[in-house]
Motif scaffolding. Structure first.
Motif, PDB file in Angstrom:
ATOM      1  N   ALA A  31       0.829  -1.214   0.000  1.00 55.72           N
ATOM      2  CA  ALA A  31       0.000   0.000   0.000  1.00 55.72           C
ATOM      3  C   ALA A  31       0.863   1.263   0.000  1.00 55.72           C
ATOM      4  CB  ALA A  31      -0.926  -0.019   1.209  1.00 55.72           C
ATOM      5  N   THR A  32       2.119   1.155   0.421  1.00 59.19           N
ATOM      6  CA  THR A  32       3.015   2.333   0.415  1.00 59.19           C
ATOM      7  C   THR A  32       3.765   2.450  -0.917  1.00 59.19           C
ATOM      8  OG1 THR A  32       4.954   1.229   1.356  1.00 59.19           O
ATOM      9  CG2 THR A  32       3.317   2.051   2.927  1.00 59.19           C
ATOM     10  N   ARG A  33       3.406   1.642  -1.878  1.00 64.50           N
ATOM     11  CA  ARG A  33       3.883   1.681  -3.261  1.00 64.50           C
ATOM     12  C   ARG A  33       5.404   1.565  -3.446  1.00 64.50           C
ATOM     13  NH1 ARG A  33      -0.403   2.248  -5.690  1.00 64.50           N
ATOM     14  NH2 ARG A  33       0.150   2.724  -7.820  1.00 64.50           N
ATOM     15  N   PRO A  34       5.991   0.521  -2.887  1.00 64.98           N
ATOM     16  CA  PRO A  34       7.410   0.277  -3.185  1.00 64.98           C
ATOM     17  C   PRO A  34       7.562  -0.304  -4.596  1.00 64.98           C
ATOM     18  CG  PRO A  34       6.548  -1.513  -1.887  1.00 64.98           C
ATOM     19  CD  PRO A  34       5.413  -0.540  -2.055  1.00 64.98           C
ATOM     20  N   ASP A  35       8.780  -0.278  -5.121  1.00 66.13           N
ATOM     21  CA  ASP A  35       9.048  -0.939  -6.400  1.00 66.13           C
ATOM     22  C   ASP A  35       9.308  -2.418  -6.184  1.00 66.13           C
ATOM     23  OD1 ASP A  35       9.194   1.381  -8.308  1.00 66.13           O
ATOM     24  OD2 ASP A  35      10.550   2.034  -6.722  1.00 66.13           O
ATOM     25  N   CYS A  36       9.780  -2.746  -4.971  1.00 65.49           N
ATOM     26  CA  CYS A  36      10.188  -4.132  -4.714  1.00 65.49           C
ATOM     27  C   CYS A  36      10.006  -4.471  -3.239  1.00 65.49           C
ATOM     28  CB  CYS A  36      11.663  -4.265  -5.109  1.00 65.49           C
ATOM     29  SG  CYS A  36      12.295  -5.924  -4.941  1.00 65.49           S
ATOM     30  N   LEU A  37       9.584  -5.708  -2.979  1.00 67.17           N
ATOM     31  CA  LEU A  37       9.475  -6.221  -1.605  1.00 67.17           C
ATOM     32  C   LEU A  37      10.392  -7.424  -1.457  1.00 67.17           C
ATOM     33  CD1 LEU A  37       5.621  -6.627  -1.025  1.00 67.17           C
ATOM     34  CD2 LEU A  37       7.089  -4.801  -0.215  1.00 67.17           C
ATOM     35  N   ILE A  38      10.877  -7.644  -0.239  1.00 67.94           N
ATOM     36  CA  ILE A  38      11.647  -8.876   0.021  1.00 67.94           C
ATOM     37  C   ILE A  38      11.210  -9.487   1.349  1.00 67.94           C
ATOM     38  CG2 ILE A  38      13.604  -7.451   0.827  1.00 67.94           C
ATOM     39  CD1 ILE A  38      15.457  -9.823   0.069  1.00 67.94           C
ATOM     40  N   LEU A  39      11.205 -10.822   1.393  1.00 67.55           N
ATOM     41  CA  LEU A  39      10.841 -11.595   2.591  1.00 67.55           C
ATOM     42  C   LEU A  39      12.075 -12.343   3.112  1.00 67.55           C
ATOM     43  CD1 LEU A  39       7.560 -13.129   1.114  1.00 67.55           C
ATOM     44  CD2 LEU A  39       7.639 -11.540   3.033  1.00 67.55           C
ATOM     45  N   PRO A  40      12.016 -12.882   4.343  1.00 66.68           N
ATOM     46  CA  PRO A  40      13.160 -13.632   4.901  1.00 66.68           C
ATOM     47  C   PRO A  40      13.298 -15.065   4.353  1.00 66.68           C
ATOM     48  CG  PRO A  40      11.629 -12.921   6.642  1.00 66.68           C
ATOM     49  CD  PRO A  40      10.940 -12.714   5.325  1.00 66.68           C
ATOM     50  N   GLU A  41      14.269 -15.763   4.897  1.00 70.52           N
ATOM     51  CA  GLU A  41      14.550 -17.159   4.521  1.00 70.52           C
ATOM     52  C   GLU A  41      13.496 -18.095   5.148  1.00 70.52           C
ATOM     53  OE1 GLU A  41      18.222 -18.563   6.292  1.00 70.52           O
ATOM     54  OE2 GLU A  41      18.375 -20.246   4.897  1.00 70.52           O
ATOM     55  N   LEU A  42      13.159 -19.169   4.455  1.00 73.09           N
ATOM     56  CA  LEU A  42      12.279 -20.238   4.972  1.00 73.09           C
ATOM     57  C   LEU A  42      11.080 -19.693   5.747  1.00 73.09           C
ATOM     58  CD1 LEU A  42      14.852 -23.014   6.086  1.00 73.09           C
ATOM     59  CD2 LEU A  42      13.486 -22.926   4.003  1.00 73.09           C
ATOM     60  N   TRP A  43      10.418 -18.694   5.148  1.00 75.04           N
ATOM     61  CA  TRP A  43       9.367 -17.980   5.886  1.00 75.04           C
ATOM     62  C   TRP A  43       8.056 -18.767   5.968  1.00 75.04           C
ATOM     63  CZ3 TRP A  43       4.965 -16.786   3.088  1.00 75.04           C
ATOM     64  CH2 TRP A  43       5.092 -16.794   1.704  1.00 75.04           C
ATOM     65  N   THR A  44       7.909 -19.861   5.235  1.00 73.75           N
ATOM     66  CA  THR A  44       6.655 -20.624   5.354  1.00 73.75           C
ATOM     67  C   THR A  44       6.735 -21.702   6.447  1.00 73.75           C
ATOM     68  OG1 THR A  44       7.246 -22.242   3.653  1.00 73.75           O
ATOM     69  CG2 THR A  44       6.096 -20.273   2.913  1.00 73.75           C
ATOM     70  N   THR A  45       7.945 -22.179   6.728  1.00 75.55           N
ATOM     71  CA  THR A  45       8.091 -23.308   7.674  1.00 75.55           C
ATOM     72  C   THR A  45       8.999 -22.996   8.857  1.00 75.55           C
ATOM     73  OG1 THR A  45       9.993 -24.062   6.390  1.00 75.55           O
ATOM     74  CG2 THR A  45       7.862 -25.040   5.849  1.00 75.55           C
ATOM     75  N   GLY A  46       9.871 -21.987   8.718  1.00 79.04           N
ATOM     76  CA  GLY A  46      10.968 -21.841   9.664  1.00 79.04           C
ATOM     77  C   GLY A  46      11.894 -23.040   9.544  1.00 79.04           C
ATOM     78  N   TYR A  47      12.722 -23.243  10.573  1.00 78.25           N
ATOM     79  CA  TYR A  47      13.702 -24.337  10.554  1.00 78.25           C
ATOM     80  C   TYR A  47      13.136 -25.616  11.164  1.00 78.25           C
ATOM     81  CZ  TYR A  47      17.733 -22.401   8.311  1.00 78.25           C
ATOM     82  OH  TYR A  47      18.601 -21.941   7.359  1.00 78.25           O
ATOM     83  N   ASP A  48      11.850 -25.922  10.888  1.00 82.84           N
ATOM     84  CA  ASP A  48      11.268 -27.180  11.358  1.00 82.84           C
ATOM     85  C   ASP A  48      11.701 -28.286  10.388  1.00 82.84           C
ATOM     86  OD1 ASP A  48       9.842 -29.116  12.573  1.00 82.84           O
ATOM     87  OD2 ASP A  48       7.872 -28.184  12.327  1.00 82.84           O
ATOM     88  N   LEU A  49      13.001 -28.557  10.359  1.00 84.63           N
ATOM     89  CA  LEU A  49      13.571 -29.420   9.319  1.00 84.63           C
ATOM     90  C   LEU A  49      13.128 -30.879   9.433  1.00 84.63           C
ATOM     91  CD1 LEU A  49      17.212 -27.989   9.125  1.00 84.63           C
ATOM     92  CD2 LEU A  49      15.215 -27.338   7.788  1.00 84.63           C
ATOM     93  N   THR A  50      12.889 -31.365  10.637  1.00 87.18           N
ATOM     94  CA  THR A  50      12.531 -32.792  10.775  1.00 87.18           C
ATOM     95  C   THR A  50      11.152 -33.074  10.166  1.00 87.18           C
ATOM     96  OG1 THR A  50      11.604 -32.425  12.963  1.00 87.18           O
ATOM     97  CG2 THR A  50      13.907 -33.140  12.880  1.00 87.18           C
ATOM     98  N   ARG A  51      10.327 -32.043   9.998  1.00 89.05           N
ATOM     99  CA  ARG A  51       8.965 -32.238   9.437  1.00 89.05           C
ATOM    100  C   ARG A  51       8.865 -31.748   7.992  1.00 89.05           C
ATOM    101  NH1 ARG A  51       5.422 -29.044  11.857  1.00 89.05           N
ATOM    102  NH2 ARG A  51       3.674 -30.193  10.971  1.00 89.05           N
ATOM    103  N   LEU A  52      10.023 -31.460   7.363  1.00 87.37           N
ATOM    104  CA  LEU A  52       9.973 -30.855   6.026  1.00 87.37           C
ATOM    105  C   LEU A  52       9.238 -31.707   5.010  1.00 87.37           C
ATOM    106  CD1 LEU A  52      13.269 -28.996   5.119  1.00 87.37           C
ATOM    107  CD2 LEU A  52      11.069 -28.102   5.908  1.00 87.37           C
ATOM    108  N   ASP A  53       9.360 -33.036   5.172  1.00 81.80           N
ATOM    109  CA  ASP A  53       8.711 -33.913   4.206  1.00 81.80           C
ATOM    110  C   ASP A  53       7.213 -33.622   4.139  1.00 81.80           C
ATOM    111  OD1 ASP A  53       9.681 -35.759   2.421  1.00 81.80           O
ATOM    112  OD2 ASP A  53       8.540 -37.357   3.426  1.00 81.80           O
ATOM    113  N   GLU A  54       6.675 -33.305   5.290  1.00 87.90           N
ATOM    114  CA  GLU A  54       5.231 -33.065   5.438  1.00 87.90           C
ATOM    115  C   GLU A  54       4.851 -31.615   5.095  1.00 87.90           C
ATOM    116  OE1 GLU A  54       2.818 -32.806   9.629  1.00 87.90           O
ATOM    117  OE2 GLU A  54       4.592 -34.082   9.550  1.00 87.90           O
ATOM    118  N   ILE A  55       5.713 -30.658   5.436  1.00 87.02           N
ATOM    119  CA  ILE A  55       5.289 -29.241   5.359  1.00 87.02           C
ATOM    120  C   ILE A  55       5.960 -28.444   4.248  1.00 87.02           C
ATOM    121  CG2 ILE A  55       4.630 -29.087   7.805  1.00 87.02           C
ATOM    122  CD1 ILE A  55       7.339 -27.808   8.385  1.00 87.02           C
ATOM    123  N   SER A  56       6.887 -29.064   3.483  1.00 88.43           N
ATOM    124  CA  SER A  56       7.530 -28.287   2.412  1.00 88.43           C
ATOM    125  C   SER A  56       6.567 -28.138   1.234  1.00 88.43           C
ATOM    126  CB  SER A  56       8.841 -28.940   1.986  1.00 88.43           C
ATOM    127  OG  SER A  56       8.607 -30.264   1.610  1.00 88.43           O
TER     128      SER A  56
END
Ligand SMILES: NC(=O)CCC(=O)C(=O)O
Length: 259
Positions: A31-56
């Protein structure tokens, strides 16, 4: 070019909750009209690596559809952080980049897996560079631990990249490294560094926040605190050319002697 960095907290192992939270923040930032946005790393799961098979995300398709729609709706570029991308050969930590028309502009899978957070046990490393073009500017995508590899960053700027987009989940105890490494990558490559870290904590780490934009002289244009925040700054690509002209490191390099 106005850039907004979405320094999110991430719900551990809960993609549905993270898509909802990210959509809210993306709409707020857009809404503030940037040209570009960026998000962090692994933002959908975090580092829940043991469950990646299920949540990736299978082939990254859920994320691609979600981000592509928002990029097109607002007519902005989105560097979609990274997500756990499930393919037949394994799961990669992948960044997807979308242009203003919602088309996929680039894709990068993290090359250097970070043993301290067990990435090497659950993820496959990428093999390719993260170059892409946004509004006619050559950019590079990098993910977190990659910033400790100056030769990898240089491989992108030697090909002409002028802006580095870095998505991260960088822990607080190494905040001093985060700041020093980002400033060094900007100075030695005479480019803009746009680095988006996460906020908050997971069962193993407290994260540093301190997302920032750094100019090609190494000066910090803007820097977040440790909490959730949408941080915005303006970059002037002319400055890249000025600094590269003033101290011509790219033409003074002696790469034939570096191996
Ligand atoms: N997620 C990461 O790659 C973390 C890298 C890190 O913390 C480091 O010190 O390097």
């Amino acid at each position: 070019m106005k850039i907004s960095l979405i320094q999110l907290d991430i719900a551990f192992g809960k993609p549905e909750a993270n898509y909802v939270a990210a959509e809210h923040k993306i709409r707020q930032a857009a809404a503030t009209r940037p040209d570009c946005l960026i998000l962090p790393e692994l933002w959908t799961t975090g580092y829940d690596l043991t469950r990646l098979d299920e949540i990736s995300d299978p082939e990254g398709q859920i994320t691609k559809d979600f981000i592509s729609g928002l990029a097109r709706e607002y007519g902005i570029n989105i560097v979609a952080g990274s997500v756990a991308n499930k393919q037949a050969a394994g799961i990669t930590n992948s960044m997807f980049v979308f242009g203003r028309n919602g088309g996929l502009a680039g894709e990068y899978s993290k090359l250097h897996l970070f043993r301290l957070m067990d990435e090497h046990l659950y993820l496959q490393p990428g093999e390719d560079k993260g170059l892409f073009s946004l509004d006619g500017t050559l950019c590079a995508g990098l993910i977190c631990y990659d910033i400790r590899f100056p030769e990898w960053v240089r491989a992108h700027t030697a090909l002409g990249a002028e802006v580095l987009f870095i998505s991260a989940e960088w822990p607080l105890p190494r905040l001093s490294h985060w700041r020093a490494l980002l400033i060094s990558r900007a100075i030695e490559n005479q480019c803009y560094v746009v680095a988006c870290n996460r906020a908050g904590a997971d069962p193993a780490n407290i994260f540093a926040g301190h997302s920032m934009i750094i100019d090609p002289w190494g000066d910090i244009i803007c820097e977040a605190g440790e909490s959730e925040e949408i941080l915005s700054g303006v970059i002037d690509l002319q400055k890249v050319r000025e600094v590269r002209q003033q101290i011509p490191i790219f033409s003074d390099r002696r790469p034939e002697l570096y191996t």
